[in-house]
Write a protein that holds these residues in place. Structure first.
Motif, PDB file in Angstrom:
ATOM      1  N   SER A 119       0.811  -1.214  -0.028  1.00 41.97           N
ATOM      2  CA  SER A 119       0.066   0.134  -0.035  1.00 41.97           C
ATOM      3  C   SER A 119       0.808   1.282  -0.039  1.00 41.97           C
ATOM      4  N   GLN A 142      -3.257   6.301   4.656  1.00 40.83           N
ATOM      5  CA  GLN A 142      -3.307   5.597   3.320  1.00 40.83           C
ATOM      6  C   GLN A 142      -3.454   6.658   2.163  1.00 40.83           C
ATOM      7  N   GLU A 143      -2.946   6.423   1.015  1.00 40.90           N
ATOM      8  CA  GLU A 143      -3.117   7.347  -0.035  1.00 40.90           C
ATOM      9  C   GLU A 143      -4.531   7.517  -0.435  1.00 40.90           C
ATOM     10  N   GLU A 144      -5.440   6.331  -0.226  1.00 42.80           N
ATOM     11  CA  GLU A 144      -6.952   6.265  -0.543  1.00 42.80           C
ATOM     12  C   GLU A 144      -7.729   7.225   0.236  1.00 42.80           C
ATOM     13  N   ALA A 145      -7.160   7.357   1.479  1.00 44.63           N
ATOM     14  CA  ALA A 145      -7.928   8.035   2.389  1.00 44.63           C
ATOM     15  C   ALA A 145      -7.326   9.584   2.506  1.00 44.63           C
TER      16      ALA A 145
END
Length: 164
Positions: A119, A142-145
């Motif tokens: 991740s 995390q990049e997605e958040a």
């Protein structure tokens, strides 16, 4: 006597209002900085680590780490200092450091990416040379958040102040 009773009632009412507030204050170990944070967004961790204090959001998706060093980190050593902190976790990429003003403090703000357990994590934060040494705050998510939690990070930074 009446005035004393009346002023006590008013004082109790003010304390109740303050305790009902969503804002909590953490005074850092050297007594130089305070962190005011929204308890609906952030929780102070009771875990002991190498950091002076850690916070996380209510869903444990973003973490905030705070430490005060008993020395100063020079501008020429910023990159190596930041890279050293992540060497056990992996290699950082796209490290950017720039000047930013946060609550009357001119800080060295940084952003970087870290590949860890398949991740991508985004870390950002700042170092500030002030009274008695350097203070550092960093956030990991995390990049997605990141887009979802950037407002929480900005809010948290807005609550860090030097105690004068």
């Amino acid at each position: 006597m009446f005035l004393l009773l009346f002023s006590s009632i008013i004082a109790i009412g003010q304390n109740t209002t303050d305790s009902d507030s969503n804002i909590l204050t953490h005074i850092c170990r050297k007594g130089v900085f305070e962190i005011k944070y929204n308890k609906e967004h952030w929780q102070k961790s009771n875990d002991i680590s190498k950091w002076d204090v850690e916070f996380h959001d209510t869903h444990n998706l973003v973490d905030a780490y705070f430490i005060e060093y008993d020395y100063f980190v020079s501008k020429k050593n910023l990159k190596s200092t930041i890279k050293e902190q992540y060497k056990e976790l992996g290699k950082i990429k796209n490290l950017k450091i720039y000047d930013k003003k946060i609550n009357e403090m001119n800080v060295n703000y940084f952003e970087c990416e870290l590949e860890f357990n398949n991740s991508t994590y985004i870390f950002q934060g700042f170092l500030y040379n002030g009274k008695g040494g350097t203070m550092e705050i960093q956030f990991g998510v995390q990049e997605e958040a990141l887009k979802q939690y950037q407002a929480y990070i900005d809010e948290f930074c807005g609550g860090i102040k030097m105690i004068k």
